[in-house]
Design an enzyme around this catalytic site. Structure first.
Site, PDB file in Angstrom:
ATOM      1  N   ARG A 266      25.766  36.006 -17.043  1.00  0.00           N
ATOM      2  CA  ARG A 266      26.382  37.198 -17.674  1.00  0.00           C
ATOM      3  C   ARG A 266      26.000  37.322 -19.150  1.00  0.00           C
ATOM      4  NH1 ARG A 266      30.884  39.589 -14.705  1.00  0.00           N
ATOM      5  NH2 ARG A 266      30.103  39.478 -12.603  1.00  0.00           N
TER       6      ARG A 266
ATOM      7  N   ARG B  40      29.798  42.360 -21.694  1.00  0.00           N
ATOM      8  CA  ARG B  40      30.754  42.999 -22.610  1.00  0.00           C
ATOM      9  C   ARG B  40      31.087  42.229 -23.875  1.00  0.00           C
ATOM     10  NH1 ARG B  40      35.014  43.897 -18.105  1.00  0.00           N
ATOM     11  NH2 ARG B  40      33.908  42.017 -17.534  1.00  0.00           N
TER      12      ARG B  40
ATOM     13  N   ARG C 273      26.748  50.878 -22.525  1.00  0.00           N
ATOM     14  CA  ARG C 273      27.573  51.148 -21.352  1.00  0.00           C
ATOM     15  C   ARG C 273      28.302  52.482 -21.516  1.00  0.00           C
ATOM     16  NH1 ARG C 273      31.686  51.435 -18.067  1.00  0.00           N
ATOM     17  NH2 ARG C 273      32.705  49.570 -17.230  1.00  0.00           N
TER      18      ARG C 273
ATOM     19  N   ASP D  63      23.659  44.064 -10.340  1.00  0.00           N
ATOM     20  CA  ASP D  63      24.870  43.472  -9.792  1.00  0.00           C
ATOM     21  C   ASP D  63      24.593  43.005  -8.376  1.00  0.00           C
ATOM     22  OD1 ASP D  63      27.852  43.261 -10.727  1.00  0.00           O
ATOM     23  OD2 ASP D  63      27.888  43.610  -8.574  1.00  0.00           O
TER      24      ASP D  63
ATOM     25  N   TYR E 183      33.439  40.703  -0.518  1.00  0.00           N
ATOM     26  CA  TYR E 183      33.717  42.005  -1.151  1.00  0.00           C
ATOM     27  C   TYR E 183      33.716  43.139  -0.131  1.00  0.00           C
ATOM     28  CZ  TYR E 183      33.358  39.819  -5.723  1.00  0.00           C
ATOM     29  OH  TYR E 183      33.587  39.031  -6.825  1.00  0.00           O
TER      30      TYR E 183
END
Ligand code: CP3
Length: 355
Positions: A28, A32, A41, A78, A155
């Site tokens: 990652r 963020r 973003r 992703d 998921y």
């Protein structure tokens, strides 16, 4: 004609070859915690737009490399692009995480799934890879990735993140045949997807088995490891005259590293819960290891960060085959200054282990 890398430490260490200092990158690393990521973003309008616009995906992939002397770039994308391409309808909901409009929960829904074509259904990923390779201009290698079949299945069945995984594990116990069918379709999709990423230019691939660790030992072998092994055996491991290292990362898989090492992968990602020196003793010289600083160390002072980096280096010990990383992704709250301390400490403190 094979393209040469200016910095190939990450590739060399993943293949257990000699390096001058231990290479380092972060799961990652484009994310963020970086204000420039948050800015891009915002400009993209949504996380999915960011993933699906190659120029923007390329921009955020390169952002951490502009700040830090990282030894590898990881494609900004992703793991959920594959279920999205299968038609499940992915949304990223603020404060909740990824959500699917159409989860798959019944034998009929599973039977109806088909394998996406990487170039036509996931062409935006391949276009991002080609653009990133051009922009990197051989400075460091580019890592491609996919989720493991089991992790994607969690998921797809739960419809989003879960704490207890009751739906997906319930399906596994109650209707193993349908679960195996789902995992088989996912494994076939991932093989095509990763081979397309390799053809587009990624120089290593990593499989994120983020939720393998919630399984029992027996079900891990049957429902996660078996399918990762199938993928490893069908990847194009040589491209353009170079070996493409394959890294498997099962979060919570510390007890199973010996089994994971038998898949034929080149390296194993290790989370922070197990001492990396003990893992090294268990796997011997079969595979390289990647990890495993506790991501929460980055909340501490520079002195503590340096000490904890030194402790991981010392646990691994002398010799090659270590790629430094966090034990899982960096948290969004981390101060970017602390990341600089971390990356520099790995390079400054690791030379003595490679003499
Ligand atoms: O490592 C990198 O820098 C490359 C980019 C990357 C992302 N996701 C970007 C992302 C990678 C390798 C992933 C993999 C991924 N995605 C995993 C496996 C790795 C892991 O962390 O265990 C998983 C489980 C996912 C699924 C996923 N995507 C979740 C659970 C979330 C929300 C969690 C969160 O942090 O909010 C995402 C969204 C996501 N993927 C973000 C990023 C930067 C946050 C999106 C944003 O709000 O901007």
């Amino acid at each position: 004609m094979a393209s040469e890398l200016k910095n190939d430490r990450f590739i060399r260490a993943s293949l257990r070859q000699a390096v001058d200092v231990t290479p380092v990158w972060m799961m990652r690393q484009a994310g963020r915690y970086l204000p420039e990521y948050r800015e891009t973003r915002k400009r993209a309008g949504s996380f999915l737009n960011l993933c699906k616009t190659p120029e923007l995906a390329c921009e955020v992939t390169l952002q951490p490399l502009k700040r830090y002397p990282l030894d590898a770039a990881i494609l900004f994308s992703d793991i959920l692009t594959i279920p999205d391409a299968m038609g499940l309808g992915l949304n990223l909901v603020e404060e909740v995480g990824p959500q699917f409009d159409s989860p798959v929960r019944t034998a009929g829904e599973i039977k109806a799934l088909s394998v996406p074509d990487p170039e036509s259904d996931l062409g935006y990923v391949m276009n991002a890879i080609r653009l990133i390779r051009k922009e990197l201009d051989g400075s460091v290698p580019l890592i491609g990735f996919a989720g493991s079949p089991w992790t994607l299945a969690t998921y797809m069945v739960e419809g989003g993140p879960s704490k207890e995984f009751g739906l997906v594990k319930g399906l596994m116990y109650d209707d193993p045949e349908s679960m195996h069918h789902l995992l088989g379709v996912l494994a076939d999709s991932i093989i095509l997807y990763l081979n397309a990423q390799i053809a587009a230019g990624v120089q290593a691939v990593m499989i994120f088995d983020t939720w393998g660790g919630i399984l029992t030992t027996t079900s891990f072998q049957q429902f996660s490891l078996h399918y990762m092994q199938k993928i490893v055996s069908q990847l194009n491991r040589q491209y353009d005259g170079h070996v493409i290292p394959v890294i498997l990362f099962t979060k919570g898989g510390g007890d199973w590293v010996k089994d994971i090492a038998t898949t034929g992968c080149d390296a194993i990602g290790v989370d922070w819960t197990k001492n990396i020196g003990i893992v090294r003793k268990e796997v011997g010289d079969q595979v390289a290891l990647q990890g495993n600083l506790d991501p929460c160390v980055l909340y501490a002072s520079p002195e503590v960060i340096q000490q904890e980096v030194a402790a991981v280096l010392e646990s691994y010990g002398r010799g090659h085959g270590h790629v430094f990383n966090l034990g899982h992704g960096i948290h969004p709250q981390i101060d970017p200054e602390n990341v600089a301390v971390f990356i520099n400490a790995v390079h400054e403190l690791s030379g003595q282990y490679h003499i």
